[in-house]
Design an enzyme around this catalytic site. Structure first.
Site, PDB file in Angstrom:
ATOM      1  N   HIS A 219       9.838   2.777   7.267  1.00  0.00           N
ATOM      2  CA  HIS A 219       9.566   1.540   6.538  1.00  0.00           C
ATOM      3  C   HIS A 219      10.820   0.908   5.943  1.00  0.00           C
ATOM      4  O   HIS A 219      10.734  -0.164   5.343  1.00  0.00           O
ATOM      5  CB  HIS A 219       8.547   1.806   5.421  1.00  0.00           C
ATOM      6  CG  HIS A 219       7.160   2.037   5.927  1.00  0.00           C
ATOM      7  ND1 HIS A 219       6.695   3.281   6.282  1.00  0.00           N
ATOM      8  CD2 HIS A 219       6.129   1.177   6.160  1.00  0.00           C
ATOM      9  CE1 HIS A 219       5.439   3.185   6.682  1.00  0.00           C
ATOM     10  NE2 HIS A 219       5.076   1.920   6.631  1.00  0.00           N
TER      11      HIS A 219
ATOM     12  N   HIS B 248       5.761   1.440  14.396  1.00  0.00           N
ATOM     13  CA  HIS B 248       4.970   2.667  14.349  1.00  0.00           C
ATOM     14  C   HIS B 248       3.480   2.346  14.361  1.00  0.00           C
ATOM     15  O   HIS B 248       3.065   1.229  14.099  1.00  0.00           O
ATOM     16  CB  HIS B 248       5.326   3.504  13.106  1.00  0.00           C
ATOM     17  CG  HIS B 248       5.146   2.767  11.823  1.00  0.00           C
ATOM     18  ND1 HIS B 248       6.110   1.942  11.278  1.00  0.00           N
ATOM     19  CD2 HIS B 248       4.103   2.729  10.956  1.00  0.00           C
ATOM     20  CE1 HIS B 248       5.677   1.431  10.139  1.00  0.00           C
ATOM     21  NE2 HIS B 248       4.454   1.889   9.923  1.00  0.00           N
TER      22      HIS B 248
ATOM     23  N   CYS C  39      -6.123   1.463   4.684  1.00  0.00           N
ATOM     24  CA  CYS C  39      -5.131   1.353   5.745  1.00  0.00           C
ATOM     25  C   CYS C  39      -4.195   2.550   5.646  1.00  0.00           C
ATOM     26  O   CYS C  39      -4.101   3.195   4.606  1.00  0.00           O
ATOM     27  CB  CYS C  39      -4.363   0.039   5.668  1.00  0.00           C
ATOM     28  SG  CYS C  39      -3.643  -0.313   4.071  1.00  0.00           S
TER      29      CYS C  39
ATOM     30  N   HIS D  34      -1.679   5.495   8.340  1.00  0.00           N
ATOM     31  CA  HIS D  34      -1.005   5.869   9.582  1.00  0.00           C
ATOM     32  C   HIS D  34      -1.608   7.162  10.130  1.00  0.00           C
ATOM     33  O   HIS D  34      -1.755   8.124   9.382  1.00  0.00           O
ATOM     34  CB  HIS D  34       0.481   6.113   9.323  1.00  0.00           C
ATOM     35  CG  HIS D  34       1.142   5.001   8.569  1.00  0.00           C
ATOM     36  ND1 HIS D  34       1.249   4.992   7.188  1.00  0.00           N
ATOM     37  CD2 HIS D  34       1.722   3.856   9.003  1.00  0.00           C
ATOM     38  CE1 HIS D  34       1.865   3.887   6.816  1.00  0.00           C
ATOM     39  NE2 HIS D  34       2.158   3.179   7.883  1.00  0.00           N
TER      40      HIS D  34
ATOM     41  N   GLU E 118      -9.400   8.447   0.462  1.00  0.00           N
ATOM     42  CA  GLU E 118      -9.114   7.432  -0.557  1.00  0.00           C
ATOM     43  C   GLU E 118     -10.346   7.014  -1.341  1.00  0.00           C
ATOM     44  O   GLU E 118     -10.274   6.806  -2.547  1.00  0.00           O
ATOM     45  CB  GLU E 118      -8.489   6.190   0.099  1.00  0.00           C
ATOM     46  CG  GLU E 118      -7.097   6.430   0.633  1.00  0.00           C
ATOM     47  CD  GLU E 118      -6.424   5.150   1.111  1.00  0.00           C
ATOM     48  OE1 GLU E 118      -6.936   4.049   0.828  1.00  0.00           O
ATOM     49  OE2 GLU E 118      -5.366   5.265   1.761  1.00  0.00           O
TER      50      GLU E 118
ATOM     51  N   TYR F 166       2.686  -6.593  14.074  1.00  0.00           N
ATOM     52  CA  TYR F 166       3.314  -7.512  13.120  1.00  0.00           C
ATOM     53  C   TYR F 166       4.569  -6.908  12.518  1.00  0.00           C
ATOM     54  O   TYR F 166       4.821  -5.706  12.617  1.00  0.00           O
ATOM     55  CB  TYR F 166       2.331  -7.910  12.015  1.00  0.00           C
ATOM     56  CG  TYR F 166       1.660  -6.756  11.316  1.00  0.00           C
ATOM     57  CD1 TYR F 166       2.314  -6.020  10.333  1.00  0.00           C
ATOM     58  CD2 TYR F 166       0.359  -6.400  11.635  1.00  0.00           C
ATOM     59  CE1 TYR F 166       1.691  -4.957   9.698  1.00  0.00           C
ATOM     60  CE2 TYR F 166      -0.278  -5.343  11.005  1.00  0.00           C
ATOM     61  CZ  TYR F 166       0.404  -4.635  10.038  1.00  0.00           C
ATOM     62  OH  TYR F 166      -0.210  -3.585   9.417  1.00  0.00           O
TER      63      TYR F 166
ATOM     64  N   GLU G 275       7.067  -3.573   7.039  1.00  0.00           N
ATOM     65  CA  GLU G 275       5.931  -3.100   7.841  1.00  0.00           C
ATOM     66  C   GLU G 275       6.116  -3.587   9.272  1.00  0.00           C
ATOM     67  O   GLU G 275       5.844  -4.744   9.592  1.00  0.00           O
ATOM     68  CB  GLU G 275       4.611  -3.630   7.271  1.00  0.00           C
ATOM     69  CG  GLU G 275       4.197  -2.991   5.966  1.00  0.00           C
ATOM     70  CD  GLU G 275       3.747  -1.560   6.110  1.00  0.00           C
ATOM     71  OE1 GLU G 275       3.832  -0.989   7.219  1.00  0.00           O
ATOM     72  OE2 GLU G 275       3.303  -0.989   5.110  1.00  0.00           O
TER      73      GLU G 275
ATOM     74  N   GLU H 188       4.478  -2.719  12.424  1.00  0.00           N
ATOM     75  CA  GLU H 188       3.342  -1.893  12.799  1.00  0.00           C
ATOM     76  C   GLU H 188       2.606  -2.387  14.032  1.00  0.00           C
ATOM     77  O   GLU H 188       2.467  -3.592  14.264  1.00  0.00           O
ATOM     78  CB  GLU H 188       2.348  -1.789  11.627  1.00  0.00           C
ATOM     79  CG  GLU H 188       2.952  -1.046  10.454  1.00  0.00           C
ATOM     80  CD  GLU H 188       1.986  -0.722   9.348  1.00  0.00           C
ATOM     81  OE1 GLU H 188       2.193   0.290   8.667  1.00  0.00           O
ATOM     82  OE2 GLU H 188       1.022  -1.487   9.158  1.00  0.00           O
TER      83      GLU H 188
ATOM     84  N   TRP I 288       0.406  -7.635   4.610  1.00  0.00           N
ATOM     85  CA  TRP I 288      -0.244  -7.567   5.921  1.00  0.00           C
ATOM     86  C   TRP I 288      -1.704  -7.980   5.909  1.00  0.00           C
ATOM     87  O   TRP I 288      -2.327  -8.119   6.953  1.00  0.00           O
ATOM     88  CB  TRP I 288      -0.140  -6.142   6.474  1.00  0.00           C
ATOM     89  CG  TRP I 288      -0.822  -5.114   5.611  1.00  0.00           C
ATOM     90  CD1 TRP I 288      -2.136  -4.736   5.649  1.00  0.00           C
ATOM     91  CD2 TRP I 288      -0.235  -4.352   4.545  1.00  0.00           C
ATOM     92  NE1 TRP I 288      -2.407  -3.785   4.682  1.00  0.00           N
ATOM     93  CE2 TRP I 288      -1.246  -3.531   3.999  1.00  0.00           C
ATOM     94  CE3 TRP I 288       1.060  -4.276   4.015  1.00  0.00           C
ATOM     95  CZ2 TRP I 288      -1.011  -2.654   2.937  1.00  0.00           C
ATOM     96  CZ3 TRP I 288       1.294  -3.399   2.965  1.00  0.00           C
ATOM     97  CH2 TRP I 288       0.267  -2.602   2.432  1.00  0.00           C
TER      98      TRP I 288
END
Length: 197
Positions: A41, A48, A83, A85, A103, A119, A130, A132, A175
């Site tokens: 990042h 990624h 959101c 990874h 979460e 993006y 970001e 991604e 994002w």
């Protein structure tokens, strides 16, 4: 955390977390390697794999979360339901379900793929980027939320109209609109035309 081959590979033998690794991809979403999360990042960012989840209630309202103030990236801003990874080798669908449970304390219902979006969004506040290749998912939130306070500062269910009002006044993740717009066709299919998405 549920133990899968991917999660087991990212946990040390004594159960403590090692450096979190992300899956680097090319422009087609093909895996080309791995990188440590923070390093991926840092400007200019490394492309990624990521995922974004949009969950709705029975009235067609979107579940938003305000990211906890202790998060290293985009703390205190509003964003989509969840959101994150995937671990290297972890399927995006499995990662989306895992992180939603970690979460928010719920297992999404009717979780379905909603396409991908690529993006590049710098975050001026942190200097992080970001870059991604994001896998999108939509589904239903039909359980009582049990948010982890280290991850989630606040939650809210909002209609499309309420989201527009909130987005005009409150800070949102860099994002958010990109992933929401990319997921809209699947969101409309899930919630129906009356919901206004």
């Amino acid at each position: 955390m549920p133990t899968t081959p991917a999660t087991a590979a990212n946990t040390s033998s004594d159960g403590s977390a090692d450096a979190i690794m992300l899956e680097l991809v090319d422009e087609n979403g093909t895996t080309i390697g791995t990188a440590e999360k923070l390093a991926a990042h840092q400007a200019p960012g490394q492309l990624h794999r990521a995922f974004s989840v949009f969950l709705f209630d029975e009235q067609g309202r979107l579940l938003l979360q305000r990211r906890a103030l202790g998060k290293y990236h985009s703390p205190g801003v509003w964003s989509n339901t969840c959101c994150g990874h995937p671990y290297p080798g972890e399927a995006p669908f499995a990662a989306a379900a895992r992180r939603t449970h970690e979460e928010l304390g719920i297992s999404p219902s009717l979780l379905a793929e909603a396409g991908t979006v690529r993006y590049n969004h710098p975050d001026p506040a942190s200097g992080l980027v970001e870059q991604e290749f994001n896998h999108l998912f939509v589904g239903m939130a039909q359980e009582q939320l049990r948010p982890d306070p280290e991850e989630v500062g606040e939650t809210a269910f909002v209609s499309a109209e309420e989201l527009a009002e909130r987005h005009a006044k409150a800070p949102f993740s860099a994002w958010f609109m990109t992933v929401l717009d990319a997921a809209r066709p699947a969101i409309r299919e899930l919630t129906g035309p009356a919901a206004g998405w």
